[in-house]
Design an enzyme around this catalytic site. Structure first.
Site, PDB file in Angstrom:
ATOM      1  N   GLU A   1     -13.608 -19.894   1.188  1.00 41.92           N
ATOM      2  CA  GLU A   1     -14.969 -19.780   0.677  1.00 41.92           C
ATOM      3  C   GLU A   1     -14.987 -19.121  -0.702  1.00 41.92           C
ATOM      4  OE1 GLU A   1     -17.772 -18.929   4.338  1.00 41.92           O
ATOM      5  OE2 GLU A   1     -15.720 -18.431   4.828  1.00 41.92           O
TER       6      GLU A   1
ATOM      7  N   ASN B   1     -18.926 -10.442  -2.038  1.00 41.62           N
ATOM      8  CA  ASN B   1     -19.629 -10.702  -0.787  1.00 41.62           C
ATOM      9  C   ASN B   1     -20.108  -9.344  -0.272  1.00 41.62           C
ATOM     10  OD1 ASN B   1     -20.498 -11.360   1.749  1.00 41.62           O
ATOM     11  ND2 ASN B   1     -18.595 -12.351   2.400  1.00 41.62           N
TER      12      ASN B   1
END
Ligand code: AMP
Length: 400
Positions: free
Chosen positions: A386, A7
């Site tokens: 996530e 990320n």
């Protein structure tokens, strides 16, 4: 199978190495201050391996950051895999997939070009995501890379939900519409809710409340997102930590004229100085609001009330939109941890079959049914994950 989840932000990069089949986490960490000096954190989840906590590692670009991650993961002493060959694929979080991406996708040159075309829709996030992908591609040639979009899950919304009542040309020519965000989280917790209830996703009407520093709510009918509270940008919908959420656009003109603010200054107020922090004059953190309210701070109590009230209004709206609701899900930092907010949201919803069990609600951070046994609508606390969702999507795409 091991999947590296990345990320990438403009000056930071979060990573996890995990097994998508078992959900086992091998290591996680963070690269910070990329382009400034560089701080590297590595937290192996395997017994006997040493943690590195914000140590100095020069990171002039994302390349050095990702190299530090790979070096740590395969390190002879504290690594968690024997070699790079044991990293089967990389899953990249990408914030905006526009209307081009309704699901996760294997990254090719064409996909990269399409992601770049979405940059104007998320100018702060997508370019950083792209830099992260390119740095990984250069250091891991031959390793499959998958893009997982925050917006993709919401691409099933019907036009009546995603269109704004603006001149149609702004949609046709400029792609102005509701996109919605937090899709990976809403998808993950919806799947877990079905598993907890022993039902197929197709059989359920769910309202997923992702309440964190950024907050959004999704109506998930039959496993598909049919509406969501964030919009063209993540500024819309609920009041958040520092974001205003929805407001009358006329306020912008009034305040900009009165205080001589330009649009960037106004948006800075809406994004960074509003929400529960702006309203409470205390903090964006719900823990601070709770202790201030307990000490008699009226504005802190108002901020909590306002937040819970807006969540409740969305619950009512989405039950109406779907023609009913089987379960309400609470997730993310506030949703998973703040029993007072959960309780405030559910109070007064008995008429629609929501009955919270206050004893069961007195918990945090683990999958729990927090509604009473006779509650027609189930209320679920589900910690989001996530990274696991990204790893699972990546694995299924790589396996074909
Ligand atoms: P997230 O964006 O999902 O990481 O959520 C972060 C937010 O969760 C923080 O800003 C806090 O407001 C909230 N939070 C975290 N832990 C707690 C807690 N124990 N009680 C209430 N709120 C919490």
């Amino acid at each position: 199978m091991n999947i590296l989840v990345i990320n990438a932000g403009s000056s930071s990069l979060k990573y996890q190495l995990l097994n998508p089949e078992t959900g086992d986490l091998l290591a996680k960490g963070l690269c910070e201050r990329i382009g400034i000096d560089g701080k590297f954190t590595y937290k192996p989840q395997v017994a006997g391996k040493e943690t590195l906590d914000a140590i100095d590692v020069a990171m002039p670009t994302h390349s050095e950051a990702i190299q530090a991650v790979l070096d740590a993961l395969v390190d002879a002493k504290n690594g968690v895999v024997g070699s790079m060959k044991e990293i089967d694929a990389v899953g990249h979080r990408v914030v905006h997939g526009g209307e081009k991406f309704a699901k996760s996708v294997l990254i090719t040159d064409e996909v990269m070009a399409a992601i770049e075309e979405c940059n104007p829709l998320a100018p702060l996030h997508n370019p950083a995501n792209i830099i992260g992908i390119k740095a990984c591609q250069a250091l891991m040639p031959g390793t499959p890379m998958v893009a997982v979009f925050d917006t993709a899950f919401h691409q099933t919304m019907p036009p009546k939900a995603f269109m704004y009542a603006l001149p149609y040309a702004y949609y046709e020519n400029d792609k102005v519409r509701r996109y919605g965000f937090h899709g990976t989280s809403h998808k993950y917790v919806s799947g877990r809710a079905a598993a907890m209830l022993g039902k197929k996703p197709e059989e359920l009407k769910l309202i997923s409340c992702h309440l964190g520093n950024g907050s959004s709510i999704a109506a998930v009918d039959g496993g598909k997102s049919v509406d969501t509270s964030m919009g063209f940008t993540p500024l819309a919908g609920l009041p958040m930590g520092t974001r205003s959420g929805d407001l009358d656009a006329g306020i912008l003109q009034y305040l900009m004229n009165k205080y001589g603010m330009n649009i960037d200054e106004m948006l800075n107020v809406l994004n960074k100085k509003s929400g529960v922090e702006g309203l409470s004059c205390v903090s964006s953190d719900f823990r601070d609001l709770e202790s201030a309210a307990a000490n008699g701070d009226e504005k802190a109590a108002l901020a909590q009330e306002k937040f819970a009230y807006e969540v409740k209004k969305y619950v009512g709206a989405y039950a109406a939109a779907m023609g009913g609701v089987d379960a309400i899900i609470f997730t993310a930092g506030v949703g998973e941890n703040d029993k007072a907010i959960r309780s405030m949201v559910c109070q007064g919803l008995e008429y629609m079959g929501v009955k919270l069990d206050e004893t069961a609600n007195n918990t945090r951070g683990k999958e729990t049914v927090i509604s009473a046994a006779d509650s027609k609508v189930k209320v679920l606390l589900i910690p989001t994950n996530e990274e696991l969702m990204i790893a699972q999507d990546t694995a299924s795409i790589v396996k074909g």
